[in-house]
Structures are given as C-alpha cells and as structure tokens.
Enzyme design. Structure first.
Site, PDB file in Angstrom:
ATOM      1  N   GLN A 161       0.801  -1.180  -0.058  1.00 31.73           N
ATOM      2  CA  GLN A 161       0.219   0.087   0.076  1.00 31.73           C
ATOM      3  C   GLN A 161       0.728   1.223   0.184  1.00 31.73           C
ATOM      4  OE1 GLN A 161      -3.328  -1.619   2.859  1.00 31.73           O
ATOM      5  NE2 GLN A 161      -3.839   0.448   2.151  1.00 31.73           N
ATOM      6  N   SER A 185       4.955  -6.080   2.945  1.00 31.47           N
ATOM      7  CA  SER A 185       3.306  -6.119   3.331  1.00 31.47           C
ATOM      8  C   SER A 185       2.532  -6.751   2.535  1.00 31.47           C
ATOM      9  CB  SER A 185       3.021  -4.862   3.697  1.00 31.47           C
ATOM     10  OG  SER A 185       1.413  -4.896   4.620  1.00 31.47           O
ATOM     11  N   LEU A 186       1.625  -6.099   1.922  1.00 31.38           N
ATOM     12  CA  LEU A 186       0.747  -6.757   0.759  1.00 31.38           C
ATOM     13  C   LEU A 186       1.308  -7.269  -0.333  1.00 31.38           C
ATOM     14  CD1 LEU A 186      -2.301  -7.088  -0.677  1.00 31.38           C
ATOM     15  CD2 LEU A 186      -1.752  -4.840  -1.524  1.00 31.38           C
ATOM     16  N   ARG A 188      -8.420  -9.810   3.489  1.00 35.71           N
ATOM     17  CA  ARG A 188      -7.459  -9.185   4.187  1.00 35.71           C
ATOM     18  C   ARG A 188      -7.654  -7.668   4.284  1.00 35.71           C
ATOM     19  NH1 ARG A 188      -2.329  -6.662   3.562  1.00 35.71           N
ATOM     20  NH2 ARG A 188      -0.710  -7.439   5.103  1.00 35.71           N
ATOM     21  N   HIS A 246      -0.056  -3.828  11.280  1.00 37.07           N
ATOM     22  CA  HIS A 246       1.060  -4.366  11.724  1.00 37.07           C
ATOM     23  C   HIS A 246       1.320  -3.880  12.916  1.00 37.07           C
ATOM     24  CE1 HIS A 246       2.136  -5.914   7.619  1.00 37.07           C
ATOM     25  NE2 HIS A 246       1.728  -4.683   7.366  1.00 37.07           N
ATOM     26  N   GLN A 269       1.939 -11.779   9.979  1.00 39.58           N
ATOM     27  CA  GLN A 269       2.395 -10.623   9.392  1.00 39.58           C
ATOM     28  C   GLN A 269       1.421  -9.397   9.784  1.00 39.58           C
ATOM     29  OE1 GLN A 269       1.057  -9.224   5.892  1.00 39.58           O
ATOM     30  NE2 GLN A 269       3.025  -9.520   4.576  1.00 39.58           N
TER      31      GLN A 269
END
Length: 295
Positions: free
Chosen positions: A10, A87-88, A112, A192, A240
């Site tokens: 993102q 991340s993503l 998600r 996170h 994660q």
C-alpha cells in the site's frame, strides 16, 4: 548473479496503473472481476469516489496489477531466483512463486483488505531520520507504551502504529531529537501492530481454507526476514498482520546472495528507493539461506 523481484504494498497505488496490462490479459481480468464482484479496470482507471485509496480496494488492486506485471515478465522469458514483497506485496511474491493460484491469492487479499479496513480506529506515522533504538528510547521516556513499531522500511525510516492521540503527542519529542520529519499516514487503523490481533484471528480462519503449494523459489517473509517454509505459510501470513514489516532485514538478507540484482515488479518505485538507501548504509545479513536449505 541472483535475480530478485520485489513487489510493492500500500502506498504505491495510483490512478492509471495497469493500463498497459488489462487488455493483454483479458481472461485474468475477467477472473478478477468475478472474484471481486466489481470491475478492476474501472477501479484502477476511473477511481470513482477515490475508492483506490481505501484499504478494501487498494489491496486487491495492487495485487492484480502486480500479478499481471509478473505475468508479463514471465511471458518475456524472465523469472527470478528469489522474491520478496512489502506487506501486501508478500502475497504477490507468493503468487509469483506458485504458492497459490491467482484466484486464490486475490480472494485472500480481498478478505485481508476488508478485515483491515474494518478494524478498530487507529493511526500510523513515519519517523524519518532516527534509528529504531533512538525511537524506542524516546517512546520509553515519554511513556508511550501504546505505540508499536509497524514498519522498518530503512535504517532511518520507521513507521509507528497506535492510537492517533498517542502518536500526535510524540511528534514534538521526535522532532526535538532531530528527526527530519514526522509524517502521519493516510490510514484508518494501526496496521502491523497489536491492534490487529482480532483481524489476525479472523483472517486465520479464512486463510486456513486456502490450498497452499511449495514455492518454486524462495520468498522472504516480512515477519522474520527468512524464506517461507511450505508448512508455515499460513501462520506467517497471519503473524504478518500483527508484526512489524522487517524490510531492512529482508534486503540485508538478500544482499548476502551472490551478486544480487533487485527489480521492482508492479506499480511505482517506492521499494527501489528504499533498497538503494539500505544497500548504501547497511551490511548483508549472512547465513540464513544456507542454514534453512533454501537458495
């Protein structure tokens, strides 16, 4: 030379991304529309109501465009030796490695994004110019126990997560300690961090139903900067959500490979800039690939 593909998360989205790919991969786009229940092309090219910047839409859009970008690389006869994602972007890296198919990966990312966008309100902020140790020292002095480290993007680019008021209270002390900047991020929750525990628990139930395969090349986990082990992919993806993105250590780990060549696959060049910074100032993190039997 070791070819390394990195996939963005993102913040890399922009209107118009994927415009050169959608017509080339019409069947994949049709699959995306079926899984999502809306037009991915309209989302990326028209962005009605600024949907592209809303987490529940941002995550699927980035996954689709990154996946199509990877397919274009493969069609040109180019594949990596190892991959990682921020991340993503870790989902794009796992898709590239064959850990799950496109429709499965997109359904995971869709869920998600929905769960994360609906989580309890919170905030995130980037602290530029201070090390993790310096930041943690200031948080202790300020008694800011409600703030977590969320992203270790570079040696002096660290993102914090927590209640918005607690983050705002620490801006002055960070700047007084010679931070170059303190930048609140345009997010609705504390990603996170410990505040995602409920999301992680719910996502585990959904994720455990997905069929996983052994990756055909190593994919580095955000959680511990180690290659994913096939039997632990689900738990690592759950972890994660509540764990810091250890991007600096991920790149240091990859720097230990033979003549590493990094290439960002997907929209934007955010990761390329971070990688240049890390390679300029940090030393390789040795040993992990040999120890874990992956490379």
């Amino acid at each position: 030379m070791t070819s390394i593909y990195v996939f963005p998360g993102q913040g890399s989205q922009h209107v118009g991304m994927g415009v050169d790919l959608f017509a080339k991969y019409r069947d994949v786009v049709s699959t995306a529309d079926r899984v999502l229940g809306y037009s991915i092309v309209d989302l990326c090219l028209q962005n009605d109501g600024n949907r592209l910047d809303r987490t529940e839409y941002t995550q699927p859009a980035l996954f689709v465009v990154s996946a199509l970008s990877y397919m274009a690389k493969c069609d040109a006869g180019v594949e990596p030796d190892v991959a990682a994602g921020h991340s993503l972007g870790e989902y794009s890296a796992l898709f590239a490695a064959g850990a799950f198919d496109f429709a499965t990966g997109l359904s995971l990312v869709k869920k998600r994004g929905e769960l994360m966008s609906g989580s309890a309100p919170g905030g995130m902020a980037a602290v530029i110019g201070l090390t993790e140790d310096e930041i943690m020292g200031i948080l202790r002095v300020e008694g800011a126990n409600e703030i977590d480290v969320a992203n270790l993007n570079g040696p002096r680019q660290i993102v914090l997560a927590g209640p918005v008021d607690d983050l705002a209270r620490c801006k002055g002390p960070f700047l007084a300690a010679k931070a170059k900047n303190f930048l609140p991020l345009r997010v609705s929750a504390a990603f996170h961090s410990r505040y995602m525990t409920g999301v992680a628990d719910e996502f585990r139930t959904f994720l455990s139903k997905a069929r996983m395969h052994t990756p055909k090349f190593p994919v580095i986990s955000n959680v511990d900067a180690q290659p994913h082990e096939p039997e632990a992919i689900v738990e690592k993806l759950v972890a994660q959500i509540v764990s810091p993105v250890r991007w600096t250590d991920t790149i240091r780990r990859l720097m230990s490979l033979d003549n590493p060549r990094f290439e960002e696959v997907g929209p934007g060049k955010v990761l390329s800039g971070l990688i240049r910074q890390i390679r300029k100032t940090e030393q390789p993190l040795m040993g992990s690939f040999d120890d874990r039997g992956a490379a």
